[in-house]
Structures are given as structure tokens and as C-alpha cells.
Design an enzyme around this catalytic site. Structure first.
Site, PDB file in Angstrom:
ATOM      1  N   HIS A 504      52.394  74.276  -3.715  1.00  0.00           N
ATOM      2  CA  HIS A 504      52.001  72.644  -3.931  1.00  0.00           C
ATOM      3  C   HIS A 504      50.766  72.738  -5.066  1.00  0.00           C
ATOM      4  O   HIS A 504      50.028  72.186  -4.555  1.00  0.00           O
ATOM      5  CB  HIS A 504      51.561  72.287  -2.523  1.00  0.00           C
ATOM      6  N   HIS A 547      53.651  67.000   2.375  1.00  0.00           N
ATOM      7  CA  HIS A 547      54.423  67.868   1.318  1.00  0.00           C
ATOM      8  C   HIS A 547      54.310  66.755   0.192  1.00  0.00           C
ATOM      9  O   HIS A 547      54.069  65.425   0.392  1.00  0.00           O
ATOM     10  CB  HIS A 547      55.587  68.051   1.855  1.00  0.00           C
TER      11      HIS A 547
HETATM   12  P1  FAD Z   1      59.168  68.921 -11.132  1.00  0.00           P
HETATM   13  O1  FAD Z   1      59.883  68.330 -10.352  1.00  0.00           O
HETATM   14  O2  FAD Z   1      58.943  70.508 -11.066  1.00  0.00           O
HETATM   15  O3  FAD Z   1      59.537  68.418 -12.737  1.00  0.00           O
HETATM   16  C1  FAD Z   1      59.439  69.099 -13.801  1.00  0.00           C
HETATM   17  C2  FAD Z   1      60.685  69.215 -14.679  1.00  0.00           C
HETATM   18  O4  FAD Z   1      59.853  69.399 -16.031  1.00  0.00           O
HETATM   19  C3  FAD Z   1      61.415  70.212 -14.428  1.00  0.00           C
HETATM   20  O5  FAD Z   1      62.758  69.743 -14.320  1.00  0.00           O
HETATM   21  C4  FAD Z   1      61.318  71.513 -15.446  1.00  0.00           C
HETATM   22  O6  FAD Z   1      62.674  72.079 -15.509  1.00  0.00           O
HETATM   23  C5  FAD Z   1      60.954  70.531 -16.558  1.00  0.00           C
HETATM   24  N1  FAD Z   1      60.329  71.270 -17.652  1.00  0.00           N
HETATM   25  C6  FAD Z   1      59.146  72.109 -17.460  1.00  0.00           C
HETATM   26  N2  FAD Z   1      58.744  72.649 -18.490  1.00  0.00           N
HETATM   27  C7  FAD Z   1      59.578  71.926 -19.634  1.00  0.00           C
HETATM   28  C8  FAD Z   1      59.760  71.994 -20.826  1.00  0.00           C
HETATM   29  N3  FAD Z   1      58.789  72.600 -21.764  1.00  0.00           N
HETATM   30  N4  FAD Z   1      60.653  71.213 -21.600  1.00  0.00           N
HETATM   31  C9  FAD Z   1      61.639  70.486 -20.848  1.00  0.00           C
HETATM   32  N5  FAD Z   1      61.628  70.439 -19.714  1.00  0.00           N
HETATM   33  C10 FAD Z   1      60.437  71.041 -18.785  1.00  0.00           C
HETATM   34  N6  FAD Z   1      57.616  68.954  -1.440  1.00  0.00           N
HETATM   35  C11 FAD Z   1      58.094  68.460  -0.504  1.00  0.00           C
HETATM   36  O7  FAD Z   1      57.755  67.017  -0.437  1.00  0.00           O
HETATM   37  N7  FAD Z   1      58.604  68.794   0.756  1.00  0.00           N
HETATM   38  C12 FAD Z   1      58.956  70.142   0.795  1.00  0.00           C
HETATM   39  O8  FAD Z   1      59.334  70.594   1.708  1.00  0.00           O
HETATM   40  C13 FAD Z   1      58.279  70.987  -0.497  1.00  0.00           C
HETATM   41  N8  FAD Z   1      58.998  72.252  -0.421  1.00  0.00           N
HETATM   42  C14 FAD Z   1      58.745  73.017  -1.401  1.00  0.00           C
HETATM   43  C15 FAD Z   1      59.463  74.230  -1.558  1.00  0.00           C
HETATM   44  C16 FAD Z   1      59.269  75.025  -3.083  1.00  0.00           C
HETATM   45  C17 FAD Z   1      59.885  76.323  -2.809  1.00  0.00           C
HETATM   46  C18 FAD Z   1      58.625  74.373  -3.905  1.00  0.00           C
HETATM   47  C19 FAD Z   1      58.676  75.108  -5.277  1.00  0.00           C
HETATM   48  C20 FAD Z   1      57.942  73.148  -3.794  1.00  0.00           C
HETATM   49  C21 FAD Z   1      58.033  72.225  -2.670  1.00  0.00           C
HETATM   50  N9  FAD Z   1      57.476  71.161  -2.507  1.00  0.00           N
HETATM   51  C22 FAD Z   1      57.952  70.515  -1.281  1.00  0.00           C
HETATM   52  C23 FAD Z   1      56.667  70.731  -3.679  1.00  0.00           C
HETATM   53  C24 FAD Z   1      57.625  69.385  -4.521  1.00  0.00           C
HETATM   54  O9  FAD Z   1      58.707  69.851  -4.611  1.00  0.00           O
HETATM   55  C25 FAD Z   1      56.865  69.398  -5.757  1.00  0.00           C
HETATM   56  O10 FAD Z   1      55.467  69.353  -5.942  1.00  0.00           O
HETATM   57  C26 FAD Z   1      57.591  68.392  -6.752  1.00  0.00           C
HETATM   58  O11 FAD Z   1      58.859  68.507  -6.966  1.00  0.00           O
HETATM   59  C27 FAD Z   1      56.977  68.372  -8.030  1.00  0.00           C
HETATM   60  O12 FAD Z   1      57.344  67.317  -8.860  1.00  0.00           O
HETATM   61  P2  FAD Z   1      56.837  66.969 -10.670  1.00  0.00           P
HETATM   62  O13 FAD Z   1      57.546  65.822 -10.883  1.00  0.00           O
HETATM   63  O14 FAD Z   1      55.426  67.348 -10.557  1.00  0.00           O
HETATM   64  O15 FAD Z   1      57.568  68.410 -11.057  1.00  0.00           O
END
Ligand code: FAD
Length: 569
Positions: A504, A547
Site C-alpha cells: 500500500h 484498502h
Molecule cells: P497502478 O494501478 O499500479 O497503475 C500504474 C500503471 O502504470 C500500471 O499499469 C503500470 O504498468 C504502468 N506503468 C508504470 N510505469 C510505467 C512506465 N514507465 N511506462 C508505462 N506504464 C507504466 N487495494 C485495494 O483496494 N484492495 C485490495 O485488496 C488490495 N490488495 C492489494 C494486493 C496487492 C498484491 C497489491 C500489489 C496491491 C493491493 N492493493 C489493494 C492496493 C491497490 O491495488 C493499489 O494501491 C492501486 O491499484 C494503485 O493504483 P495506481 O493508479 O496508483 O497505480
């Protein structure tokens, strides 16, 4: 070759990025490009299977970023998982849908983020949500809700898996936790999170498959001619205009894919949504960050914001496992979220006083390990906010996830608001290199104590009837290996050798006033730039007790409206 130009270029087609892409492309005169390193996982069974948690780990859709050695936690590295796919981390996560405690979002406004409070974010929680009313069978197994807390017309399906764990369980849990002073909470998503609850998931309850950001916000809209997703395409850095106006102006993003390196141009904005590990790294690679760090890699300083990458907050997860005496079928959805009062009972004022008296020292340590970026006064203010949330407002202190599966009954738990603050910084000018991720797990004794105190609370719950009647021996760590009265050093060793990151990470491009160490403003615009925003988990300034995805979806919905207002689109 013709050079593509879009109104908005979004880096990262993950949880937050796809929300913003969807909302901006609702206007067909607006062109949006999404740059995503991963590919479609639409029919990947490691993603779709509601009982498949963990199966995607270590596969090619998991970034599996290694952290730096954790010096306060025995020196080992952790693996920070994150999804590399259309849909990002929402395609591999645990699917729990829980928001935050209301006062935690109110705290964002108290520290200077105008317009960010529970009341103003609430309509965006519901806007993003398509709540699926539980069936009678699901209700008989513990699903419960207040419809006023939910949206029924949004994109993201939220509900319960089709088969929840045996119907006998909830009443027994309720009787048990009531004796420990933890009441039943019918619906964890109304801003009051404390209690025993059966939380909903991001799941399509009818199809019984995972609901991820792509299924919610991208696949049904993939035919929009003004929305283009470039998959298997890696964003290297932001390209700036050459003019020397006081604010840095982005003109596009340099990307790399099988066709080579090119620039995808943006006429309005570049929006970073690459997640809390990558968005700050992309800023640094683009010259936005701490000059001392950028100079090491010969990167020209475009905007001096020393706190880029600082303020990293994650949690630490640990487990206790029991033999089950019953046989459990179905998907478990029960969590216990005790407050500090409930967890510590009459000892709570001692704990509160101890933490309070330690915070000045904690602030010094954080400032000293921040490459000179974080001021003691700023971090102390953040700690005071956190202390108030824990001990005055009594937000949940820990989450305890109950996992009765077949003939075992496991528990995963994490203290929700550790004081450790870490950072993420590039360690090379090569964009393909993983940044140095240093969460500083167990930086402070309080973080370690909390981990031990919650473990003891779990043992107490499992030795209380009727829960006690449902389980046999504790097989990990086991009372022989780690008796309750083992010395603190043994407990600490167990924690350090068994914990994992809770995945997280937040805060690495915090939304805060600039003088308080912020990286983005209350419209999520990067300070010192004319047209660059960050919209992902990086902007969350203080860890929340839910979460993360529920809050990330709501934040992305809210900033989408702000962007549309700004351009009158
Ligand atoms: P992300 O969804 O990670 O999006 C980032 C995107 O950018 C990805 O698609 C990646 O491929 C892309 N990217 C990165 N660098 C580059 C680059 N240089 N060029 C092009 N693309 C790139 N949250 C919950 O609410 N419930 C849960 O049960 C839960 N369990 C979890 C379990 C695990 C194992 C994990 C890892 C996380 C969990 N979380 C949970 C947390 C939650 O899923 C994340 O905090 C959230 O999805 C992050 O969203 P984001 O938009 O910040 O990033």
C-alpha cells in the site's frame, strides 16, 4: 513520420489512469492517449479468478520491484508487487473495497488542501461505484449494507463474491469480538470503519470474476476513436518546451517500444498515473525533484522540488495460522478493524503518551534520512495529525483479515498507520532501471510494538469462545516457538523475519501546500509546472485505513472533474 499529438497524454493505464482517460474522452472532441507498459489481461485466469489471489505474483504482469535492504527490519529486501497490465495493480490485488475513515480525508483539508474532505470526496466514491445488492444467500452469510453509502450507477462493480464462507461463521465471530469490545459494523464504507465487518470486493457478482479498472473504465469504451491506448510501451520521461517561462511546460512524453524511441505529444497536459513507485521516478528522470539527486545522474534541473519521492508510507503485513476444526468453503470477506481503545483497553493512554513523547525524535530521524528534503517541523505536524487520528478520533488501528479456507483458519494483519517514512528515488539516469525503494519498515519502535500488540490481540481473540471452538492448534508461529510471554526481542525477531510489505505505498508525490513539502497542489498539478499532474496513489498525503483502490478511484474521478472544468470540456 507523422508525429501523433493528443490533447492529454496519460502515463500508466492502471487503476487511476484509466478513470481519468475515460472521463476526459467522454467529450469526443478531446483526444487522449494512454501509455501503458503492460498488455491486456482481459482473459488471463490469474486475473479473473476471484479465488486466484497471488497467482499473478511473479508472472510477467507483476513488476515485482525489489526494495532496498530494510535496515530496521533485519536487512532483507522486500518484493513490492504492482500490476503491469491494462488495469494496473487492480488486476492483481486482493479486491477488498473499503474507503477510509471520514476524518482521515478531512485531515487532507486541515493541512491546507482546499476542497478535500470526506463530504466533498463522498460523491466521487459513489460516482465511481456500481454497487450490486447482495442476494439473500449472501446476506445470510454476512453481507450487509446501507444503500445511502453506495452508488448504483457508476462504472466499478462492487459487491460480494457469489459464494461467501459458510453462513454459520458470522454470528460466532460477532459473539467473540463483542467480548473484546469490538462491535459489528454493518457497512464499512460510510466513513466509520471500526468493527467486525464483511467488506465488499471489486467483483462482478453475476459473472463471479474480478472487476478491475480495465473492465470498469476501459474495455466497454475501447472503441472511442478519441481514446488511444499504447500498450507494451514504456514511458521514459516528460519532454519540455524550450521556452524559459517561469513555469515548466510539458509538450509530450518520450516513450520506448518495439518500434523504438519516440515522443507522444500533448497539446494540453501530461498526466502521470504510473503508481506510487514509478510516478516520482518519472518526475526525477524529467528533471523535477531534488537537485542533489538529479545532479548525480547528470539530469538538468527543470523544477526544484526536493520532496519528490519522499514521504513514502506503506504498512507491514504478518500472519498467524490455525488448524481449522470445521471445513470452510467459499470466499472469506470478514475483517476486524479495532480502534486503539479497543486494542489497548486501559493501557491506551500510556501508549498515546509514549508515542507523543517520541514524535520529536521520530521527526528528526525522518528529516535526517530524507536527503535534506523533509523539514522536521513539517513531518512533526504530520505526526501530530496522525496521533490525533489514532488516539483522539479513534480511527481503526489495525486491520485483521480472517481467512477460514478449507481446513485452516489463517489471519493476515497490519497496523494501519505506522510512523516510518521512506522514499523512492532513481538510482540511474536509465529509465528502465528500477528506482531505489526504501520504505524504512520498522524505522520506529512504535511500528514494531504495534505489530506485536496486534498479534497478541489476535491470539486473545482466538482463545475466546466461540471462535476458540472453531480452531485447533496455532501452527504458525506456534505457541511453542513463540510463547505469549516470550521476551520482546523474540517477538521482534519473529516480526522481522516473517513480515511482508502490505503493498500500500502512498505519499511519494504528496498533495500538500508547497511550503509543507508538497509535490502537487490541491488540483494535483505538480508545483512549478504549467501542465503536469499526478493522479495516482502517490498524491495521497497520509496513509488511509481503507484498502487503497476505493480512495484512488474517487480521487481520480474528482480530479477528472477539475481538469474538465479547467478546460471547459
Ligand atoms: P497502478 O494501478 O499500479 O497503475 C500504474 C500503471 O502504470 C500500471 O499499469 C503500470 O504498468 C504502468 N506503468 C508504470 N510505469 C510505467 C512506465 N514507465 N511506462 C508505462 N506504464 C507504466 N487495494 C485495494 O483496494 N484492495 C485490495 O485488496 C488490495 N490488495 C492489494 C494486493 C496487492 C498484491 C497489491 C500489489 C496491491 C493491493 N492493493 C489493494 C492496493 C491497490 O491495488 C493499489 O494501491 C492501486 O491499484 C494503485 O493504483 P495506481 O493508479 O496508483 O497505480
Amino acid at each position: 513520420a507523422n508525429t501523433p499529438i493528443y490533447d492529454f497524454v496519460i502515463v500508466g493505464g492502471g487503476t487511476s489512469g484509466l478513470v481519468v482517460a475515460n472521463r476526459l474522452s467522454e467529450n469526443k472532441d478531446i483526444t487522449v492517449a494512454v501509455i501503458e507498459a503492460g498488455d491486456s489481461v482481459f482473459s488471463n485466469p490469474n486475473v479473473t479468478n476471484v479465488n486466484g489471489y497471488g497467482r499473478a505474483f511473479g508472472t510477467n504482469i507483476d513488476w515485482a520491484y525489489p526494495t532496498e535492504p530494510q535496515i530496521y527490519a533485519g536487512g532483507g529486501r522486500q518484493i513490492m508487487r504492482a500490476g503491469k497490465a491494462i488495469g494496473g495493480t487492480s488486476t492483481i490485488n486482493g479486491m477488498a473495497y473499503t474507503r477510509a475513515q471520514d476524518v482521515q480525508i478531512d485531515a487532507w483539508e486541515q493541512v491546507g488542501n482546499d476542497g478535500w474532505n470526506w463530504k466533498s470526496l463522498f460523491p466521487y466514491f459513489t460516482k465511481s461505484e456500481e454497487f450490486q445488492i447482495p442476494t439473500r444467500n449472501q446476506i445470510s452469510r454476512g453481507a450487509d449494507y446501507y444503500i445511502t453509502y453506495h452508488g448504483e450507477n457508476g462504472n466499478l462493480k462492487v459487491g460480494w463474491p457469489s459464494l461467501i464462507t459458510n453462513r454459520t461463521l458470522l454470528p460466532l465471530l460477532d459473539q467473540t469480538f463483542n467480548q473484546l469490545g469490538v462491535p459489528f459494523n454493518r457497512d464499512v464504507n460510510g466513513g466509520r470503519m471500526v468493527g467486525l465487518t464483511s467488506h465488499p470486493d471489486t467483483v462482478d457478482s453475476t459473472e463471479n470474476i474480478r472487476e478491475d479498472a480495465a473492465r470498469a473504465y476501459y474495455w466497454p469504451y475501447q472503441n472511442r476513436s478519441n481514446l488511444k491506448i499504447l500498450t507494451n510501451t514504456f514511458a521514459n520521461k516528460i519532454i519540455w518546451s524550450n521556452d524559459t517561462r517561469s513555469e515548466a511546460t510539458a509538450v509530450g512524453v518520450e516513450v520506448k517500444n518495439s518500434r523504438g524511441v519516440q515522443t507522444i505529444y500533448a497539446s494540453k497536459e501530461v498526466i502521470l498515473a504510473a503508481g506510487a513507485v514509478k510516478s516520482p521516478a518519472i518526475l526525477e528522470l524529467s528533471g523535477v525533484g531534488n537537485p542533489d539527486i538529479l545532479r548525480k545522474y547528470n539530469i538538468t534541473v527543470k523544477v526544484n522540488i526536493p520532496t519528490v519521492g519522499e514521504n513514502l508510507q506503506d504498512q507491514t503485513n504478518n500472519g498467524i495460522n490455525y488448524q481449522g476444526l470445521e471445513f470452510w468453503l467459499g470466499s472469506p470477506t470478514f475483517s476486524v478493524l479495532p480502534s486503539a481503545n479497543q486494542l489497548y483497553g486501559s493501557n491506551v493512554s500510556n501508549v498515546a503518551a509514549y508515542v507523543k513523547s517520541s514524535m520529536t525524535e521520530y521527526a528528526k530521524v525522518v528529516a535526517n534520512s530524507s536527503n535534506g528534503a523533509v523539514s522536521e517541523a513539517n513531518i512533526l505536524e504530520a505526526f501530530q495529525v496522525q496521533h490525533d487520528l489514532i488516539f483522539k478520533s479513534q480511527v481503526p488501528y489495525a486491520e485483521i483479515v480472517l481467512l477460514p479456507i478449507l481446513d485452516s483458519f489463517s489471519v493476515e494483519y497490519w497496523p494501519l498507520l505506522p510512523f516510518a517514512r521512506g522514499n523512492v528515488h532513481i538510482k540511474s539516469a536509465d529509465p528502465s532501471a528500477t528506482p531505489a525503494i526504501n520504505p524504512n519498515f520498522f524505522q520506529f519502535s512504535q511500528d514494531l510494538d504495534a505489530q506485536v500488540d496486534v498479534a497478541k490481540f489476535i491470539r486473545k481473540a482466538f482463545s475466546t469462545n466461540p471462535l476458540n471452538d472453531l480452531v485447533g492448534d496455532e501452527f504458525a508461529p506456534g505457541l511453542d516457538n513463540l510463547p505469549n510471554d516470550a521476551p520482546a526481542s523474540e517477538w521482534n525477531d519473529w516480526v522481522k523475519s516473517n513480515y511482508r510489505t502490505n503493498y500500500h505505498p502512498v505519499g511519494t508525490a504528496s498533495m500538500l501546500p508547497r511550503e509543507k513539502g508538497g509535490v502537487v497542489s490541491s488540483t494535483l498539478k505538480v508545483y512549478g509546472t504549467k501542465n503536469v499532474r499526478v493522479v495516482d496513489a502517490s498524491i495521497i498525503p497520509f496513509q488511509v485505513c481503507g484498502h487503497l483502490t476505493a480512495t484512488i478511484y474517487a480521487v481520480a474521478e474528482k480530479v477528472s472533474d477539475a481538469i474538465k472544468n479547467r478546460y471547459r470540456i
